[in-house]
Design a protein around this motif. Structure first.
Motif, mmCIF file in Angstrom:
data_model
loop_
_atom_site.group_PDB
_atom_site.id
_atom_site.type_symbol
_atom_site.label_atom_id
_atom_site.label_comp_id
_atom_site.label_asym_id
_atom_site.label_seq_id
_atom_site.Cartn_x
_atom_site.Cartn_y
_atom_site.Cartn_z
ATOM 1 N N TYR A 89 59.360 -2.208 16.437
ATOM 2 C CA TYR A 89 60.717 -1.988 15.961
ATOM 3 C C TYR A 89 61.602 -1.564 17.122
ATOM 4 C CZ TYR A 89 58.914 -2.050 11.215
ATOM 5 O OH TYR A 89 58.320 -2.418 10.045
ATOM 6 N N GLU A 126 66.260 -0.607 1.249
ATOM 7 C CA GLU A 126 65.031 -1.408 1.262
ATOM 8 C C GLU A 126 64.514 -1.585 2.688
ATOM 9 O OE1 GLU A 126 66.225 -4.974 -0.759
ATOM 10 O OE2 GLU A 126 66.008 -4.055 -2.744
ATOM 11 N N ASN A 127 65.409 -1.878 3.621
ATOM 12 C CA ASN A 127 65.037 -2.062 5.017
ATOM 13 C C ASN A 127 64.514 -0.754 5.625
ATOM 14 O OD1 ASN A 127 64.976 -3.586 7.565
ATOM 15 N ND2 ASN A 127 66.733 -2.345 8.144
ATOM 16 N N THR A 140 63.328 1.871 4.089
ATOM 17 C CA THR A 140 62.078 2.257 3.435
ATOM 18 C C THR A 140 60.910 1.469 4.028
ATOM 19 O OG1 THR A 140 63.214 2.888 1.392
ATOM 20 C CG2 THR A 140 60.853 2.400 1.223
ATOM 21 N N ARG A 141 61.093 0.188 4.241
ATOM 22 C CA ARG A 141 60.032 -0.649 4.815
ATOM 23 C C ARG A 141 59.650 -0.152 6.211
ATOM 24 N NH1 ARG A 141 60.607 -4.511 8.229
ATOM 25 N NH2 ARG A 141 62.794 -4.845 7.761
ATOM 26 N N ILE A 142 60.649 0.095 7.051
ATOM 27 C CA ILE A 142 60.383 0.573 8.411
ATOM 28 C C ILE A 142 59.741 1.966 8.366
ATOM 29 C CG2 ILE A 142 61.492 1.351 10.562
ATOM 30 C CD1 ILE A 142 63.486 -1.027 10.138
ATOM 31 N N HIS A 143 60.311 2.856 7.571
ATOM 32 C CA HIS A 143 59.807 4.225 7.437
ATOM 33 C C HIS A 143 58.349 4.231 6.989
ATOM 34 C CE1 HIS A 143 59.233 8.063 5.268
ATOM 35 N NE2 HIS A 143 60.056 8.565 6.176
ATOM 36 N N GLN A 144 58.040 3.473 5.960
ATOM 37 C CA GLN A 144 56.682 3.473 5.429
ATOM 38 C C GLN A 144 55.691 2.810 6.387
ATOM 39 O OE1 GLN A 144 57.380 6.051 3.554
ATOM 40 N NE2 GLN A 144 55.748 5.341 2.217
ATOM 41 N N THR A 145 56.160 1.827 7.162
ATOM 42 C CA THR A 145 55.295 1.233 8.183
ATOM 43 C C THR A 145 54.938 2.278 9.232
ATOM 44 O OG1 THR A 145 56.215 -0.977 7.861
ATOM 45 C CG2 THR A 145 55.118 -0.555 9.957
ATOM 46 N N LYS A 186 58.834 6.085 -2.031
ATOM 47 C CA LYS A 186 58.386 4.948 -2.856
ATOM 48 C C LYS A 186 59.548 4.130 -3.317
ATOM 49 C CE LYS A 186 54.327 7.395 -4.313
ATOM 50 N NZ LYS A 186 53.477 7.846 -5.335
#
Length: 138
Positions: free
Chosen positions: A2, A26-27, A29-34, A138
């Motif tokens: 990233y 959504e973006n 959250t995806r980066i954070h959770q990765t 989540k």
């Protein structure tokens, strides 16, 4: 890998699922959770708009190019002992936070941020300094 700018390193620490738009959330959250699930994920530190800015809503003034934001990026990178162009793992960023940041730094470094009033970034710094990692979103 990233691409992230300085102040977004702090934003990710406090992230709890709030944001500017559905697409932005959504973006992020995806980066954070990765990063949460895979702390060895590499991050390239960039000057200016990054992977989070890509989904900033186009609703007037483009916040991501504001001079104050560039200043905040620079202050945060300096505080962490990091620099633009560097490629580091997320776990190394967390280690820098543990070594160089305390929760009350948010009130100083991020004084003009509209999200600061929620208090989540201070809580996020506290989590990192105690070795608990990023929040689960989540």
């Amino acid at each position: 890998m990233y691409k992230l700018r300085g102040h977004h390193l702090f934003c990710l620490l406090g992230y709890r699922g709030m944001g500017y738009s559905k697409e932005y959330v959504e973006n992020m959250t995806r980066i954070h959770q990765t990063l949460r699930a895979n702390p060895k994920t590499l991050v390239q530190l960039v000057k200016g708009p990054d992977h989070l800015c890509e989904k900033y809503p186009n609703s007037g003034e483009y916040h991501c190019q504001d001079d104050n934001i560039y200043d905040r990026d620079a202050v945060i990178l300096e505080k962490l002992g990091l620099h633009i162009g560097q490629i580091v793992s997320w776990e190394d960023i967390e280690s820098s936070v543990q070594q160089h940041v305390i929760p009350s730094d948010i009130g100083i470094v991020c004084e003009t941020c509209s999200w600061r009033s929620y208090g989540v970034c201070e809580e996020g710094v506290q989590r990192i300094t105690t070795g608990n990692g990023l929040w689960e979103v989540k």
